[in-house]
Design a protein around this motif. Structure first.
Motif, PDB file in Angstrom:
ATOM      1  N   ASN A  72      -8.290 -33.759  43.781  1.00  0.00           N
ATOM      2  CA  ASN A  72      -8.888 -34.536  44.864  1.00  0.00           C
ATOM      3  C   ASN A  72      -9.005 -33.705  46.144  1.00  0.00           C
ATOM      4  O   ASN A  72      -8.683 -34.172  47.248  1.00  0.00           O
ATOM      5  N   ILE A  73      -9.472 -32.458  45.985  1.00  0.00           N
ATOM      6  CA  ILE A  73      -9.638 -31.558  47.128  1.00  0.00           C
ATOM      7  C   ILE A  73     -10.720 -32.110  48.053  1.00  0.00           C
ATOM      8  O   ILE A  73     -11.835 -32.382  47.617  1.00  0.00           O
ATOM      9  N   LYS A  74     -10.386 -32.239  49.322  1.00  0.00           N
ATOM     10  CA  LYS A  74     -11.316 -32.864  50.271  1.00  0.00           C
ATOM     11  C   LYS A  74     -12.523 -31.976  50.558  1.00  0.00           C
ATOM     12  O   LYS A  74     -13.659 -32.450  50.648  1.00  0.00           O
ATOM     13  N   TYR A  75     -12.276 -30.670  50.709  1.00  0.00           N
ATOM     14  CA  TYR A  75     -13.354 -29.768  51.112  1.00  0.00           C
ATOM     15  C   TYR A  75     -13.768 -28.850  49.961  1.00  0.00           C
ATOM     16  O   TYR A  75     -13.369 -27.694  49.882  1.00  0.00           O
ATOM     17  N   PHE A  76     -14.537 -29.431  49.032  1.00  0.00           N
ATOM     18  CA  PHE A  76     -15.122 -28.662  47.938  1.00  0.00           C
ATOM     19  C   PHE A  76     -16.631 -28.729  48.093  1.00  0.00           C
ATOM     20  O   PHE A  76     -17.231 -29.799  47.999  1.00  0.00           O
ATOM     21  N   TYR A  77     -17.254 -27.591  48.367  1.00  0.00           N
ATOM     22  CA  TYR A  77     -18.682 -27.546  48.661  1.00  0.00           C
ATOM     23  C   TYR A  77     -19.462 -27.214  47.381  1.00  0.00           C
ATOM     24  O   TYR A  77     -19.899 -26.089  47.165  1.00  0.00           O
ATOM     25  N   ASP A  78     -19.622 -28.208  46.569  1.00  0.00           N
ATOM     26  CA  ASP A  78     -20.107 -28.077  45.191  1.00  0.00           C
ATOM     27  C   ASP A  78     -21.610 -27.809  45.109  1.00  0.00           C
ATOM     28  O   ASP A  78     -22.380 -28.147  46.014  1.00  0.00           O
ATOM     29  N   ARG A 138      -4.050 -31.346  50.064  1.00  0.00           N
ATOM     30  CA  ARG A 138      -5.423 -31.349  49.555  1.00  0.00           C
ATOM     31  C   ARG A 138      -6.466 -31.204  50.667  1.00  0.00           C
ATOM     32  O   ARG A 138      -7.627 -30.897  50.409  1.00  0.00           O
ATOM     33  N   GLU A 139      -6.051 -31.426  51.936  1.00  0.00           N
ATOM     34  CA  GLU A 139      -6.989 -31.313  53.051  1.00  0.00           C
ATOM     35  C   GLU A 139      -6.959 -29.933  53.706  1.00  0.00           C
ATOM     36  O   GLU A 139      -7.721 -29.663  54.626  1.00  0.00           O
ATOM     37  N   LYS A 140      -6.064 -29.065  53.227  1.00  0.00           N
ATOM     38  CA  LYS A 140      -5.985 -27.722  53.799  1.00  0.00           C
ATOM     39  C   LYS A 140      -6.507 -26.654  52.840  1.00  0.00           C
ATOM     40  O   LYS A 140      -6.493 -25.468  53.157  1.00  0.00           O
ATOM     41  N   VAL A 141      -6.963 -27.096  51.683  1.00  0.00           N
ATOM     42  CA  VAL A 141      -7.558 -26.181  50.698  1.00  0.00           C
ATOM     43  C   VAL A 141      -9.074 -26.332  50.775  1.00  0.00           C
ATOM     44  O   VAL A 141      -9.605 -27.437  50.672  1.00  0.00           O
ATOM     45  N   VAL A 142      -9.770 -25.213  50.987  1.00  0.00           N
ATOM     46  CA  VAL A 142     -11.234 -25.223  51.087  1.00  0.00           C
ATOM     47  C   VAL A 142     -11.793 -24.366  49.951  1.00  0.00           C
ATOM     48  O   VAL A 142     -11.440 -23.195  49.819  1.00  0.00           O
ATOM     49  N   ASN A 186     -17.368 -20.244  35.949  1.00  0.00           N
ATOM     50  CA  ASN A 186     -16.431 -20.185  37.067  1.00  0.00           C
ATOM     51  C   ASN A 186     -16.629 -21.356  38.021  1.00  0.00           C
ATOM     52  O   ASN A 186     -15.667 -21.950  38.508  1.00  0.00           O
ATOM     53  N   VAL A 187     -17.897 -21.685  38.303  1.00  0.00           N
ATOM     54  CA  VAL A 187     -18.172 -22.816  39.198  1.00  0.00           C
ATOM     55  C   VAL A 187     -17.704 -24.120  38.551  1.00  0.00           C
ATOM     56  O   VAL A 187     -17.157 -25.004  39.218  1.00  0.00           O
ATOM     57  N   ASP A 188     -17.883 -24.230  37.252  1.00  0.00           N
ATOM     58  CA  ASP A 188     -17.388 -25.413  36.539  1.00  0.00           C
ATOM     59  C   ASP A 188     -15.864 -25.520  36.652  1.00  0.00           C
ATOM     60  O   ASP A 188     -15.313 -26.618  36.810  1.00  0.00           O
ATOM     61  N   SER A 189     -15.187 -24.387  36.588  1.00  0.00           N
ATOM     62  CA  SER A 189     -13.726 -24.376  36.707  1.00  0.00           C
ATOM     63  C   SER A 189     -13.291 -24.857  38.090  1.00  0.00           C
ATOM     64  O   SER A 189     -12.307 -25.596  38.232  1.00  0.00           O
ATOM     65  N   LEU A 190     -14.028 -24.434  39.121  1.00  0.00           N
ATOM     66  CA  LEU A 190     -13.725 -24.913  40.475  1.00  0.00           C
ATOM     67  C   LEU A 190     -13.853 -26.430  40.535  1.00  0.00           C
ATOM     68  O   LEU A 190     -12.984 -27.122  41.088  1.00  0.00           O
ATOM     69  N   ARG A 191     -14.951 -26.922  39.975  1.00  0.00           N
ATOM     70  CA  ARG A 191     -15.219 -28.363  40.027  1.00  0.00           C
ATOM     71  C   ARG A 191     -14.122 -29.155  39.311  1.00  0.00           C
ATOM     72  O   ARG A 191     -13.622 -30.167  39.839  1.00  0.00           O
ATOM     73  N   ASP A 192     -13.723 -28.708  38.138  1.00  0.00           N
ATOM     74  CA  ASP A 192     -12.676 -29.406  37.374  1.00  0.00           C
ATOM     75  C   ASP A 192     -11.372 -29.480  38.171  1.00  0.00           C
ATOM     76  O   ASP A 192     -10.727 -30.529  38.231  1.00  0.00           O
TER      77      ASP A 192
END
Length: 508
Positions: free
Chosen positions: A155-161, A122-126, A143-149
């Motif tokens: 529990n992706i560490k690097y999600f720039y929402d 989860r810490e290597k997925v950006v 699409n942005v909502d899908s990323l957020r879900d």
């Protein structure tokens, strides 16, 4: 000015013969020690067994010289050496995806690994929403909502929402264009493998790493395993020397190279950039150089890491990294040499990035607008360069001039960093005095067209000078639009005259 391309076929032939002999003799040596002479079990398994450590012969070890790209992939595949054409499973250090390709990649991952499967790390997925953000288009917003879900579930560490699109500044996590954000947030490190679901992922090669774009299916597989099967590319070497004239930027360099070798000249090749000129470039200019490798068909671009790289990374990452460099006798498919001191400002005319011409040769081309932005031309240094031209002219623009910062940090720099020799004026103040449009919200915006309400999109068949990377029909919206790719210097100069203009008209 033209480049001299010297094929190293004979040298390659010699090196390949040597490595083949060395490989054969060393494997025979190890077989004679470990197997009976009459053994017929000569087939090597598809997944090679772990080799016993073998000490070098007393006469010295035989080692195949490798390029930077070969070395990075060898390390990532846990091999002692690799040759171009080898297919190897590599361990991925970072996987990046965005709002256009993320939902599809996530769907493939769940279909193949299970609805309850977890990503390999989860810490290597950006995950960086950036392409179609400031629009009322429901599908783009979904699409942005899908990323957020997905990111919340994993529990992706690097999600720039981004949740509030009415004012990007109230979204502290939102960054903007993925390729620039990756660098600014410390995800680009020498010696690593970075894969992204975007063709311009090759931008990160500026940091001395292997960075390339992949498709949704590959991304889905990487999400589940952290690995990908890659073919080792041959390497083209570009030796760029000479002092950069003060009217030339990295965009001119890469347009010159693409014009020289064509949009297919580096097909599935690594493009390695070296020489005194490259060493003199700051990190953002190196990123511009590597960014458009894909426009030459390249698999990846790479610049050797040096003190400029290390200084840039000082406050951006705590992750240890280990740079690699091409061996002295590494095998390059071809070597191209350029004396950059003789280069003039260039443009790529419609409708191909290799349709190269001198800017001064296009002085009669009347334009309708100028666009300064994108991963190629929307960095802080790009806006600083454009501001220099406006400042030097003291004039107002004659056509609408759109400014789209790549990231939130770039947007802040435009408003806060004084431009050299301006008496303390910021880029924003200079742009405002020149009559440019107010800097827009950071995103990819019109670089890839997008929904019809995308800021600065070509909704009519207009002529545009742009700092972006592609000028194919329809790329920025209207299929009959005409796009001239140019450096920030040339774009700013053109805005001041209403025609494609050589920046030397204002930079003395």
């Amino acid at each position: 000015m033209h480049a001299m391309a010297s094929s190293s076929f004979l040298t390659n032939k010699h090196n390949l013969a040597l490595s083949a002999f060395s490989s054969t003799s060393s494997s025979q040596f190890s077989i004679s020690k470990c197997r009976k002479p009459n053994s017929k079990k000569n087939i090597v398994s598809a997944i090679a067994p772990k080799q016993l450590e073998r000490k070098p012969a007393t006469t010295g070890s035989v080692k195949t010289a490798m390029t930077m790209t070969e070395k990075i992939l060898a390390r990532a595949s846990e091999k002692s050496e690799l040759n171009p054409g080898d297919n190897v499973w590599v361990n991925v250090d970072v996987l990046m995806t965005h709002d256009v390709c993320g939902p599809g990649s996530f769907a493939i991952f769940k279909n193949e690994f299970g609805q309850n499967a977890k990503v390999w790390d989860r810490e290597k997925v950006v995950v960086i929403p950036d392409h179609y953000i400031f629009t009322s288009d429901e599908r783009a917003n979904r699409n942005v909502d899908s990323l957020r879900d997905f990111c919340l579930d994993q529990n992706i560490k690097y999600f720039y929402d981004i949740k509030d699109r009415t004012d990007f500044r109230v979204n502290p996590d939102y960054k903007g264009v993925c390729h620039i954000a990756l660098a600014q947030e410390g995800h680009c490190r020498p010696g690593e493998v970075l894969l992204g679901t975007d063709s311009h992922t090759c931008t990160a090669g500026a940091f001395g790493q292997f960075a390339t774009g992949i498709g949704l299916t590959d991304a889905g597989f990487v999400l589940g395993t952290g690995k990908l099967l890659l073919k080792v590319p041959q390497t083209l070497r570009f030796v760029i020397d000479g002092e950069m004239p003060d009217y030339i930027l990295a965009k001119d360099l890469i347009l010159q190279i693409i014009g020289e070798i064509s949009v297919s000249g580096a097909r599935y090749k690594s493009m390695e950039f070296v020489g005194s000129t490259v060493e003199s470039l700051n990190m953002e200019e190196r990123m511009t150089l590597c960014n458009m490798v894909i426009e030459a068909g390249g698999k990846n671009g790479v610049v050797p890491a040096d003190t400029t790289t290390f200084k840039y990374l000082e406050d951006k990452t705590q992750v240890p990294y280990e740079p690699v460099y091409s061996d002295k006798h590494a095998r390059f498919l071809s070597e191209y040499r350029f004396d950059i001191s003789k280069l003039e400002p260039l443009v790529a005319k419609p409708h191909s990035p290799d349709n190269r011409a001198l800017a001064r040769e296009c002085k009669d081309v009347k334009i309708d607008r100028v666009y300064i932005g994108s991963c190629t031309g929307g960095k802080t240094e790009d806006f600083m360069d454009a501001a220099k031209v406006f400042l030097a002219s003291g004039k107002k623009v004659k056509v609408p001039t759109f400014l789209v910062p790549a990231t939130q940090k770039v947007w802040m720099d435009i408003y806060s960093i004084p431009v050299a020799e301006s008496g303390g004026k910021t880029c924003f103040q200079i742009f405002e005095e020149a009559g440019c449009d107010t800097p827009a919200s950071p995103s990819c915006s019109a670089c890839m067209g997008g929904p019809r309400d995308t800021y600065a999109r070509l909704n009519e068949p207009k002529v545009c000078v742009s700092t972006t990377n592609r000028n194919f029909p329809g790329r920025m919206g209207h299929k009959e639009g005409q796009i001239y790719l140019a450096s920030p210097y040339t774009a700013a100069a053109s805005a001041l005259t209403g025609y494609v203009t050589d920046p030397r008209e204002f930079l003395h």
